[in-house]
Design a protein around this motif. Structure first.
Motif, PDB file in Angstrom:
ATOM      1  N   GLY A 118      -8.934  11.716  -7.700  1.00 15.37           N
ATOM      2  CA  GLY A 118      -8.922  12.742  -6.669  1.00 15.37           C
ATOM      3  C   GLY A 118      -9.100  12.207  -5.273  1.00 15.37           C
ATOM      4  N   SER A 119      -8.864  10.924  -5.076  1.00  9.41           N
ATOM      5  CA  SER A 119      -8.960  10.306  -3.746  1.00  9.41           C
ATOM      6  C   SER A 119     -10.283  10.622  -3.059  1.00  9.41           C
ATOM      7  CB  SER A 119      -7.783  10.782  -2.865  1.00  9.41           C
ATOM      8  OG  SER A 119      -6.570  10.399  -3.436  1.00  9.41           O
ATOM      9  N   SER A 120     -11.362  10.486  -3.791  1.00  8.57           N
ATOM     10  CA  SER A 120     -12.678  10.780  -3.225  1.00  8.57           C
ATOM     11  C   SER A 120     -12.986   9.853  -2.057  1.00  8.57           C
ATOM     12  CB  SER A 120     -13.762  10.620  -4.301  1.00  8.57           C
ATOM     13  OG  SER A 120     -13.531  11.500  -5.367  1.00  8.57           O
ATOM     14  N   GLU A 121     -13.553  10.411  -1.024  1.00 10.62           N
ATOM     15  CA  GLU A 121     -13.923   9.621   0.150  1.00 10.62           C
ATOM     16  C   GLU A 121     -15.179   8.825  -0.150  1.00 10.62           C
ATOM     17  OE1 GLU A 121     -15.418  10.361   4.759  1.00 10.62           O
ATOM     18  OE2 GLU A 121     -14.762  12.030   3.502  1.00 10.62           O
ATOM     19  N   LEU A 122     -15.170   7.564   0.214  1.00  9.16           N
ATOM     20  CA  LEU A 122     -16.340   6.729  -0.002  1.00  9.16           C
ATOM     21  C   LEU A 122     -17.489   7.171   0.888  1.00  9.16           C
ATOM     22  CD1 LEU A 122     -14.646   3.229  -0.213  1.00  9.16           C
ATOM     23  CD2 LEU A 122     -15.783   4.428  -2.092  1.00  9.16           C
ATOM     24  N   ILE A 123     -18.696   7.119   0.349  1.00  9.35           N
ATOM     25  CA  ILE A 123     -19.888   7.512   1.099  1.00  9.35           C
ATOM     26  C   ILE A 123     -20.256   6.385   2.057  1.00  9.35           C
ATOM     27  CG2 ILE A 123     -22.349   8.041   0.902  1.00  9.35           C
ATOM     28  CD1 ILE A 123     -21.731   9.374  -1.768  1.00  9.35           C
ATOM     29  N   GLN A 124     -20.451   6.725   3.325  1.00 10.00           N
ATOM     30  CA  GLN A 124     -20.753   5.734   4.356  1.00 10.00           C
ATOM     31  C   GLN A 124     -22.155   5.890   4.935  1.00 10.00           C
ATOM     32  OE1 GLN A 124     -18.650   3.304   4.951  1.00 10.00           O
ATOM     33  NE2 GLN A 124     -16.965   4.138   3.737  1.00 10.00           N
ATOM     34  N   GLY A 125     -22.839   6.993   4.629  1.00 10.56           N
ATOM     35  CA  GLY A 125     -24.160   7.245   5.184  1.00 10.56           C
ATOM     36  C   GLY A 125     -24.911   8.233   4.316  1.00 10.56           C
ATOM     37  N   PRO A 126     -26.062   8.727   4.799  1.00  6.65           N
ATOM     38  CA  PRO A 126     -26.873   9.637   3.979  1.00  6.65           C
ATOM     39  C   PRO A 126     -26.111  10.902   3.607  1.00  6.65           C
ATOM     40  CG  PRO A 126     -27.631   9.609   6.265  1.00  6.65           C
ATOM     41  CD  PRO A 126     -26.659   8.490   6.119  1.00  6.65           C
ATOM     42  N   ARG A 127     -26.197  11.264   2.350  1.00  9.03           N
ATOM     43  CA  ARG A 127     -25.552  12.479   1.868  1.00  9.03           C
ATOM     44  C   ARG A 127     -26.445  13.092   0.787  1.00  9.03           C
ATOM     45  NH1 ARG A 127     -19.308  12.225   0.289  1.00  9.03           N
ATOM     46  NH2 ARG A 127     -19.306  11.455   2.453  1.00  9.03           N
ATOM     47  N   PRO A 128     -26.688  14.403   0.844  1.00 12.02           N
ATOM     48  CA  PRO A 128     -27.568  15.028  -0.158  1.00 12.02           C
ATOM     49  C   PRO A 128     -27.055  14.804  -1.571  1.00 12.02           C
ATOM     50  CG  PRO A 128     -27.128  16.545   1.649  1.00 12.02           C
ATOM     51  CD  PRO A 128     -26.204  15.378   1.841  1.00 12.02           C
ATOM     52  N   ARG A 129     -27.969  14.613  -2.470  1.00 10.84           N
ATOM     53  CA  ARG A 129     -27.580  14.434  -3.868  1.00 10.84           C
ATOM     54  C   ARG A 129     -26.921  15.704  -4.394  1.00 10.84           C
ATOM     55  NH1 ARG A 129     -33.823  14.749  -6.020  1.00 10.84           N
ATOM     56  NH2 ARG A 129     -33.940  17.014  -6.216  1.00 10.84           N
ATOM     57  N   LYS A 130     -26.042  15.549  -5.366  1.00  6.98           N
ATOM     58  CA  LYS A 130     -25.390  16.687  -5.992  1.00  6.98           C
ATOM     59  C   LYS A 130     -26.304  17.292  -7.057  1.00  6.98           C
ATOM     60  CE  LYS A 130     -20.670  15.008  -5.257  1.00  6.98           C
ATOM     61  NZ  LYS A 130     -19.373  14.633  -5.901  1.00  6.98           N
ATOM     62  N   GLU A 131     -25.948  18.476  -7.508  1.00  4.38           N
ATOM     63  CA  GLU A 131     -26.699  19.115  -8.576  1.00  4.38           C
ATOM     64  C   GLU A 131     -26.376  18.436  -9.903  1.00  4.38           C
ATOM     65  OE1 GLU A 131     -28.980  21.558  -8.220  1.00  4.38           O
ATOM     66  OE2 GLU A 131     -28.674  21.318  -6.050  1.00  4.38           O
ATOM     67  N   LYS A 132     -27.306  18.518 -10.837  1.00  2.84           N
ATOM     68  CA  LYS A 132     -27.068  17.966 -12.161  1.00  2.84           C
ATOM     69  C   LYS A 132     -25.969  18.746 -12.872  1.00  2.84           C
ATOM     70  CE  LYS A 132     -31.546  15.844 -13.195  1.00  2.84           C
ATOM     71  NZ  LYS A 132     -32.696  15.822 -14.140  1.00  2.84           N
ATOM     72  N   GLU A 133     -25.256  18.045 -13.734  1.00  2.00           N
ATOM     73  CA  GLU A 133     -24.224  18.671 -14.550  1.00  2.00           C
ATOM     74  C   GLU A 133     -24.529  18.402 -16.022  1.00  2.00           C
ATOM     75  OE1 GLU A 133     -20.589  16.913 -13.276  1.00  2.00           O
ATOM     76  OE2 GLU A 133     -20.598  17.899 -11.305  1.00  2.00           O
ATOM     77  N   MET A 134     -24.048  19.276 -16.885  1.00  2.00           N
ATOM     78  CA  MET A 134     -24.277  19.101 -18.313  1.00  2.00           C
ATOM     79  C   MET A 134     -23.257  18.128 -18.901  1.00  2.00           C
ATOM     80  SD  MET A 134     -26.982  20.588 -19.221  1.00  2.00           S
ATOM     81  CE  MET A 134     -26.753  20.286 -20.969  1.00  2.00           C
ATOM     82  N   SER A 135     -23.752  17.227 -19.734  1.00  2.00           N
ATOM     83  CA  SER A 135     -22.886  16.346 -20.507  1.00  2.00           C
ATOM     84  C   SER A 135     -23.307  16.485 -21.965  1.00  2.00           C
ATOM     85  CB  SER A 135     -23.047  14.892 -20.042  1.00  2.00           C
ATOM     86  OG  SER A 135     -24.301  14.382 -20.472  1.00  2.00           O
ATOM     87  N   ARG A 136     -22.646  15.783 -22.829  1.00  2.00           N
ATOM     88  CA  ARG A 136     -23.031  15.878 -24.240  1.00  2.00           C
ATOM     89  C   ARG A 136     -24.383  15.226 -24.509  1.00  2.00           C
ATOM     90  NH1 ARG A 136     -19.603  11.641 -27.876  1.00  2.00           N
ATOM     91  NH2 ARG A 136     -19.387   9.926 -26.391  1.00  2.00           N
ATOM     92  N   TYR A 137     -24.890  14.475 -23.520  1.00  2.00           N
ATOM     93  CA  TYR A 137     -26.199  13.852 -23.661  1.00  2.00           C
ATOM     94  C   TYR A 137     -27.301  14.658 -22.971  1.00  2.00           C
ATOM     95  CZ  TYR A 137     -23.179   9.913 -24.835  1.00  2.00           C
ATOM     96  OH  TYR A 137     -22.232   9.113 -25.406  1.00  2.00           O
ATOM     97  N   GLY A 138     -26.930  15.723 -22.267  1.00  2.00           N
ATOM     98  CA  GLY A 138     -27.899  16.529 -21.531  1.00  2.00           C
ATOM     99  C   GLY A 138     -27.553  16.574 -20.051  1.00  2.00           C
ATOM    100  N   ALA A 139     -28.437  17.181 -19.258  1.00  2.00           N
ATOM    101  CA  ALA A 139     -28.193  17.322 -17.822  1.00  2.00           C
ATOM    102  C   ALA A 139     -28.394  15.987 -17.123  1.00  2.00           C
ATOM    103  CB  ALA A 139     -29.131  18.365 -17.230  1.00  2.00           C
ATOM    104  N   SER A 140     -27.473  15.654 -16.211  1.00  2.00           N
ATOM    105  CA  SER A 140     -27.579  14.404 -15.463  1.00  2.00           C
ATOM    106  C   SER A 140     -26.820  14.540 -14.148  1.00  2.00           C
ATOM    107  CB  SER A 140     -27.020  13.229 -16.266  1.00  2.00           C
ATOM    108  OG  SER A 140     -25.630  13.388 -16.462  1.00  2.00           O
TER     109      SER A 140
END
Length: 278
Positions: A143-165
């Motif tokens: 998805g052509s994600s832009e590389l992080i160059q400075g402080p950015r708030p963490r994203k919310e956890k998402e569910m995976s088959r191993y649990g929330a992460s």
């Protein structure tokens, strides 16, 4: 059932010996939380008090229930400690002990949650690297994600088959490999093999400040400057080696990356990093 338990108590000594590793690990964790909160000096002794009260609470549980907890880092231990905290006479005992028992229970619950998160993140780490090396190095695929160059708030956890992460951005990991020219950052002489997916030497991505520690930071730690490229052997080693060998590796990697963290507003020192790897 609530009584004073000195460190010379036979049951205290027996349980401390039984749970010695977790006792030491929990003390390190409690010290880290104290340091992060900035409310106490390392000489305060709060963390060591929490570790001692953990053993005292386990003695009380054994005396009340007639059996001990076999696996200390478990849901069972959390439930039994919380049940102890709800006992009708606990509040008086807690007050007499300067509220260390209740503080210890809260801290231990957080410790167990962290350890489970650590296990979850290691499983996700393996799956993430497998998927990362199944496709060609093509940012449009992600998805052509832009590389992080400075402080950015963490994203919310998402569910995976191993649990929330916390989610990981593959673009950041690919960039970390590219910056290091697909060589192992511990030692460039570590030869692997040519990857069929992109014809580059095979290396794996690893978050130096582990993703299991993301809860301790408001800003994301999922950026290329926090991701190291490791040969498969070093990647397993940094997770599973004895403490002395891990520390040597972490020193090499931390010295290469430590100057980059301030620009992301991430505070980290070497002792704290080592604590994350227990």
């Amino acid at each position: 059932m609530f009584r004073k338990i000195p460190a010379t108590d036979a049951k205290y000594i027996k349980l401390k010996e039984k749970y010695q590793y977790t006792y030491n690990d929990f003390q390190k964790f409690a010290q880290h939380l104290t340091d992060q909160a900035g409310r106490s000096l390392k000489s305060s002794g709060k963390a060591s008090s929490y570790a001692r009260y953990l053993i005292k609470l386990l003695v009380l549980i054994e005396e009340e229930d007639g059996d001990i907890i076999n696996e200390l880092v478990s849901n069972e231990s959390v439930i039994r400690l919380q049940d102890l905290g709800r006992h009708k006479n606990f509040e008086v005992y807690n007050k007499d002990e300067a509220r260390f028992p209740s503080a210890t229970i809260r801290c231990f619950v957080e410790y167990v949650n962290y350890k489970y998160n650590e296990k979850t993140e290691q499983l996700i780490d393996i799956e993430f690297n497998n998927k990362l090396n199944e496709v060609k190095e093509n940012r449009s695929y992600y998805g052509s994600s832009e590389l992080i160059q400075g402080p950015r708030p963490r994203k919310e956890k998402e569910m995976s088959r191993y649990g929330a992460s916390y989610p990981r951005n593959p673009t950041e990991s690919i960039e970390a490999k590219r910056r290091n020219n697909w060589t192992c950052e511990v030692d460039v002489s570590h030869v692997t093999f040519q990857s069929a997916s992109d014809n580059n030497p095979y290396v794996e991505a690893h978050h130096l400040i582990p993703m299991a520690a993301q809860d301790f930071y408001e800003n994301t730690i999922d950026f290329a400057d926090n991701i190291v490229a490791l040969c498969p052997n070093c990647h397993r080693k940094i997770h599973h080696a004895i403490e002395e060998e891990k520390r040597d590796m972490l020193m090499i990697l931390f010295n290469k990356h430590k100057a980059m963290y301030p620009s992301y507003e991430i505070e980290i020192d070497f002792d704290t990093l080592c604590a994350y790897y227990s």
